[in-house]
Design an enzyme around this catalytic site. Structure first.
Site, PDB file in Angstrom:
ATOM      1  N   ASN A 154     -15.458  20.262  -2.242  1.00  0.00           N
ATOM      2  CA  ASN A 154     -15.322  21.436  -1.358  1.00  0.00           C
ATOM      3  C   ASN A 154     -16.325  21.465  -0.210  1.00  0.00           C
ATOM      4  O   ASN A 154     -16.008  21.948   0.872  1.00  0.00           O
ATOM      5  CB  ASN A 154     -15.359  22.732  -2.169  1.00  0.00           C
ATOM      6  CG  ASN A 154     -16.598  22.874  -3.010  1.00  0.00           C
ATOM      7  OD1 ASN A 154     -17.333  21.917  -3.222  1.00  0.00           O
ATOM      8  ND2 ASN A 154     -16.831  24.067  -3.496  1.00  0.00           N
ATOM      9  N   GLU A 251     -24.569  22.140 -11.290  1.00  0.00           N
ATOM     10  CA  GLU A 251     -24.012  23.242 -10.487  1.00  0.00           C
ATOM     11  C   GLU A 251     -22.529  23.275 -10.776  1.00  0.00           C
ATOM     12  O   GLU A 251     -21.770  22.466 -10.243  1.00  0.00           O
ATOM     13  CB  GLU A 251     -24.253  22.988  -8.989  1.00  0.00           C
ATOM     14  CG  GLU A 251     -25.706  22.928  -8.581  1.00  0.00           C
ATOM     15  CD  GLU A 251     -26.388  24.280  -8.627  1.00  0.00           C
ATOM     16  OE1 GLU A 251     -25.726  25.284  -8.942  1.00  0.00           O
ATOM     17  OE2 GLU A 251     -27.597  24.325  -8.371  1.00  0.00           O
ATOM     18  N   CYS A 285     -17.471  27.685  -5.326  1.00  0.00           N
ATOM     19  CA  CYS A 285     -17.800  27.909  -6.739  1.00  0.00           C
ATOM     20  C   CYS A 285     -18.332  29.301  -7.006  1.00  0.00           C
ATOM     21  O   CYS A 285     -18.109  29.869  -8.067  1.00  0.00           O
ATOM     22  CB  CYS A 285     -18.826  26.881  -7.172  1.00  0.00           C
ATOM     23  SG  CYS A 285     -20.209  26.798  -6.043  1.00  0.00           S
ATOM     24  N   GLU A 459     -30.777  24.503  -7.062  1.00  0.00           N
ATOM     25  CA  GLU A 459     -30.910  23.741  -5.829  1.00  0.00           C
ATOM     26  C   GLU A 459     -31.571  24.653  -4.797  1.00  0.00           C
ATOM     27  O   GLU A 459     -31.505  25.881  -4.893  1.00  0.00           O
ATOM     28  CB  GLU A 459     -29.538  23.276  -5.342  1.00  0.00           C
ATOM     29  CG  GLU A 459     -28.881  22.340  -6.349  1.00  0.00           C
ATOM     30  CD  GLU A 459     -27.743  21.526  -5.784  1.00  0.00           C
ATOM     31  OE1 GLU A 459     -26.680  22.109  -5.511  1.00  0.00           O
ATOM     32  OE2 GLU A 459     -27.913  20.296  -5.630  1.00  0.00           O
TER      33      GLU A 459
HETATM   34  P1  NDP Z   1     -14.861  17.718 -10.970  1.00  0.00           P
HETATM   35  O1  NDP Z   1     -15.694  18.243 -12.060  1.00  0.00           O
HETATM   36  O2  NDP Z   1     -13.488  17.264 -11.265  1.00  0.00           O
HETATM   37  O3  NDP Z   1     -15.601  16.471 -10.284  1.00  0.00           O
HETATM   38  C1  NDP Z   1     -16.911  16.541  -9.806  1.00  0.00           C
HETATM   39  C2  NDP Z   1     -17.446  15.142  -9.573  1.00  0.00           C
HETATM   40  O4  NDP Z   1     -17.717  14.516 -10.832  1.00  0.00           O
HETATM   41  C3  NDP Z   1     -16.476  14.211  -8.857  1.00  0.00           C
HETATM   42  O5  NDP Z   1     -17.207  13.373  -7.989  1.00  0.00           O
HETATM   43  C4  NDP Z   1     -15.863  13.436 -10.002  1.00  0.00           C
HETATM   44  O6  NDP Z   1     -15.328  12.212  -9.593  1.00  0.00           O
HETATM   45  C5  NDP Z   1     -17.053  13.255 -10.902  1.00  0.00           C
HETATM   46  N1  NDP Z   1     -16.753  12.962 -12.299  1.00  0.00           N
HETATM   47  C6  NDP Z   1     -15.622  13.253 -12.993  1.00  0.00           C
HETATM   48  N2  NDP Z   1     -15.743  12.852 -14.279  1.00  0.00           N
HETATM   49  C7  NDP Z   1     -16.974  12.302 -14.406  1.00  0.00           C
HETATM   50  C8  NDP Z   1     -17.708  11.722 -15.492  1.00  0.00           C
HETATM   51  N3  NDP Z   1     -17.201  11.638 -16.730  1.00  0.00           N
HETATM   52  N4  NDP Z   1     -18.957  11.269 -15.262  1.00  0.00           N
HETATM   53  C9  NDP Z   1     -19.505  11.376 -14.036  1.00  0.00           C
HETATM   54  N5  NDP Z   1     -18.855  11.899 -12.964  1.00  0.00           N
HETATM   55  C10 NDP Z   1     -17.616  12.366 -13.153  1.00  0.00           C
HETATM   56  O7  NDP Z   1     -14.876  18.848  -9.877  1.00  0.00           O
HETATM   57  P2  NDP Z   1     -14.052  18.932  -8.516  1.00  0.00           P
HETATM   58  O8  NDP Z   1     -14.386  17.780  -7.639  1.00  0.00           O
HETATM   59  O9  NDP Z   1     -12.634  19.195  -8.852  1.00  0.00           O
HETATM   60  O10 NDP Z   1     -14.724  20.234  -7.863  1.00  0.00           O
HETATM   61  C11 NDP Z   1     -14.363  21.532  -8.170  1.00  0.00           C
HETATM   62  C12 NDP Z   1     -15.329  22.129  -9.184  1.00  0.00           C
HETATM   63  O11 NDP Z   1     -16.657  22.072  -8.702  1.00  0.00           O
HETATM   64  C13 NDP Z   1     -15.061  23.577  -9.454  1.00  0.00           C
HETATM   65  O12 NDP Z   1     -15.053  23.834 -10.835  1.00  0.00           O
HETATM   66  C14 NDP Z   1     -16.240  24.303  -8.819  1.00  0.00           C
HETATM   67  O13 NDP Z   1     -16.543  25.514  -9.401  1.00  0.00           O
HETATM   68  C15 NDP Z   1     -17.322  23.309  -8.927  1.00  0.00           C
HETATM   69  N6  NDP Z   1     -18.298  23.538  -7.885  1.00  0.00           N
HETATM   70  C16 NDP Z   1     -19.539  24.044  -8.221  1.00  0.00           C
HETATM   71  C17 NDP Z   1     -20.463  24.322  -7.254  1.00  0.00           C
HETATM   72  C18 NDP Z   1     -21.833  24.836  -7.609  1.00  0.00           C
HETATM   73  O14 NDP Z   1     -22.756  24.619  -6.833  1.00  0.00           O
HETATM   74  N7  NDP Z   1     -22.030  25.498  -8.730  1.00  0.00           N
HETATM   75  C19 NDP Z   1     -20.166  24.102  -5.846  1.00  0.00           C
HETATM   76  C20 NDP Z   1     -18.876  23.537  -5.607  1.00  0.00           C
HETATM   77  C21 NDP Z   1     -17.977  23.282  -6.600  1.00  0.00           C
HETATM   78  P3  NDP Z   1     -13.787  12.146  -9.154  1.00  0.00           P
HETATM   79  O15 NDP Z   1     -13.537  13.281  -8.238  1.00  0.00           O
HETATM   80  O16 NDP Z   1     -13.699  10.841  -8.483  1.00  0.00           O
HETATM   81  O17 NDP Z   1     -13.008  12.253 -10.429  1.00  0.00           O
END
Ligand code: NDP
Length: 485
Positions: A154, A251, A285, A459
């Site tokens: 995002n 996060e 998020c 952060e």
């Molecule tokens: P995901 O949890 O699907 O993915 C986050 C990242 O982790 C991606 O780069 C993903 O790779 C990677 N990943 C997935 N599986 C693994 C694993 N087993 N080990 C290590 N890395 C892994 O989230 P989204 O990208 O769909 O983002 C949306 C989510 O992020 C929402 O739930 C939102 O709330 C949260 N979010 C939280 C924020 C905060 O600061 N608290 C801010 C922004 C978003 P890949 O995409 O290649 O699968």
């Protein structure tokens, strides 16, 4: 117009763009029309090895530099990012679909703020001296080593900078893995850091899917993992990091309450609720997706909210007049439409929106549901789309209890003119990042993060120091050693 955002290569390792065509293909899609704008390849094990070795080598030399020198380089990078804000914002818009109107002010600009803030912070970090009579103890703050950043889709530039800036400022190196949905802007951040004078190997970008993230988390050369992502991914990454007793910052997601008391400035509260549900098409998020409105003002609130929501200008995100663009991907759009169908089926009242737009791209109309109850899925699960749920409440104790009845705890907001009540209520809400008469403002000076399932660590702000350094304690004996043997 054929849009092209093809980077020089898929990865950035040891100060240079690097390609390895043997890696699995990754297609980057512009969410406003579905066109492929770049073709990348996931990192192969050989590239992972190169990046890790470069980071380990570079970190040792970097940690030995004076903090003011490290800061100067980051400050220069911030300046370059600001000079190229438009170009970087267009790239962010192509990659995420977020309107240029937003990316021009919220993405690269926030990344530059982080680099500037931590550039100035690093030289101020000192230890303690603890007198022990004749002897004394002193402490120093030291880097952790090579940190791994894993990003969500995002806020790709912001997430890369919020993680890289404190890591680098305090003497660490970083390997950053963007979400494969939005892999482009972190590469530009890496190139800019090199241009600003960052030594090769300190900030490396590797593209790939979850399996790459998982392999990196388990590598013994990684000292710390900072993830921005969903709760299920957070659980997996946290567990893998625990195997090696690595530091973590998580996060994660949220289902945050935004409470509007009847004495609130109605237009401000509606503005806050709209920002907290529709900015970035709701893919934030910390969004206040459970809007609790005191019953006596509910009808007025909903009337004005409906009118203002229906006036939102949706369209081509590259047009600066556009206020809302598409969702990031077809998959995310389908997920959001599924939540909307579920809410209807459970009896929530659709006030406006509720459907996909009749145009190419992954557009969902800004949607408001009223008469939402706590038990409905739409009030319990993170939607991550432009869908606001309005719930009614009568009194303070009731709304606090209901607001806290969630496994998440990222954020919370209160709108009221009664400041005593504002502070009292905010103090009772289980959330890491809170707002009073505002919503979703996240300046770099303020720590950001969640409680409960929404995460651990913070952060930004001074709090980030705790999460990118460790304390060394040195006891200094000043006299003869008093041994009983
Ligand atoms: P995901 O949890 O699907 O993915 C986050 C990242 O982790 C991606 O780069 C993903 O790779 C990677 N990943 C997935 N599986 C693994 C694993 N087993 N080990 C290590 N890395 C892994 O989230 P989204 O990208 O769909 O983002 C949306 C989510 O992020 C929402 O739930 C939102 O709330 C949260 N979010 C939280 C924020 C905060 O600061 N608290 C801010 C922004 C978003 P890949 O995409 O290649 O699968």
């Amino acid at each position: 117009m054929t849009l092209n955002a093809q980077p020089e290569a898929s990865h950035y390792i040891d100060g240079a763009f690097v390609e390895d065509l043997a890696g699995a293909p990754i297609e980057v899609v512009h969410p406003a029309d579905g066109a492929v704008i770049a073709r990348l390849h996931a990192a192969t094990p050989a590239l992972v090895e190169r990046a890790l070795n470069a980071a380990v080598r570079a970190q040792a030399e970097w940690a030995a530099r004076r903090p003011v020198e490290r800061g100067r380089i980051l400050r220069r990078a911030a300046d370059i990012i600001r000079e190229r804000n438009r170009e970087l914002s267009i790239l962010e818009t192509l990659d995420t679909g977020k309107p240029l109107q937003e990316t021009l002010v919220a993405d690269a600009a926030s990344g530059a703020d982080a680099l500037e803030y931590f550039a100035g912070f690093a030289p101020t970090v000192t230890g303690q001296t603890i007198p022990q009579g004749r002897d004394f103890v002193y402490t120093t703050r030291e880097p952790l080593g090579v940190c791994l950043g894993i990003g969500a889709w995002n806020y790709p530039t912001q997430i890369a900078c919020w993680k890289a800036a404190p890591a680098l400022a305090f003497g660490n190196a970083m390997i950053f893995k963007p979400s494969e949905t939005t892999p482009l802007s972190a590469l530009q951040v890496a190139a800019i850091l090199t241009e600003a004078g960052l030594p090769a190997g300190l900030f490396n970008v590797l593209q790939g899917h979850g399996d790459l993230g998982a392999a990196l988390v388990s590598d013994p050369r990684i000292a710390k993992v900072s993830l921005t992502g969903s709760v299920p991914t957070g659980r997996r990454v946290y567990a893998a990091a625990a195997e090696g007793i690595r530091h973590v910052t998580m996060e994660l997601g949220g289902k945050s309450p935004l409470i509007v008391f009847e004495d609130a400035s109605l237009e401000d509260a509606i503005g806050g609720a709209m920002l907290g549900n529709f900015y970035s098409s709701g893919q934030v998020c910390s969004n206040g997706t459970r809007v609790f409105v005191q019953r006596r003002i509910k009808d007025r609130f909903l009337d004005r909210l409906k009118a203002r929501t229906e006036a939102i200008r949706l369209g081509d995100p590259l047009d600066e007049d556009t206020q809302m663009g598409p969702l990031v991907s077809a998959a995310q759009m389908e997920k959001v439409l599924g939540h909307i169908e579920g809410a209807r089926a459970e009896g929530a009242r659709l006030v406006t929106g509720g459907q996909r737009l009749n145009r190419p791209g992954f557009y969902v109309a800004p949607t408001v549901f009223a008469d939402v109850t706590d038990a409905m899925a739409i009030a319990r699960e993170e939607v991550f789309g432009p869908v606001m749920s309005v719930l009614d409440f009568d009194d303070e104790d009731e709304v606090v209890a209901r607001a806290n009845a969630t496994e998440f705890g990222l954020s919370a907001g209160v709108f009221t003119q009664d400041l005593a009540r504002a502070h009292r209520v905010i103090g009772r809400l289980q959330a890491g990042t809170c707002w009073i008469n505002a919503y979703n403002l996240t300046p770099v000076e303020a720590p950001f993060g969640g409680v409960k399932l929404s995460g651990v660590g913070r952060e930004n702000g001074h709090a980030a120091l705790e999460h990118y350094t460790q304390v060394r304690t040195v006891y200094v004996g000043m006299g003869p050693v008093d041994a009983p043997y």
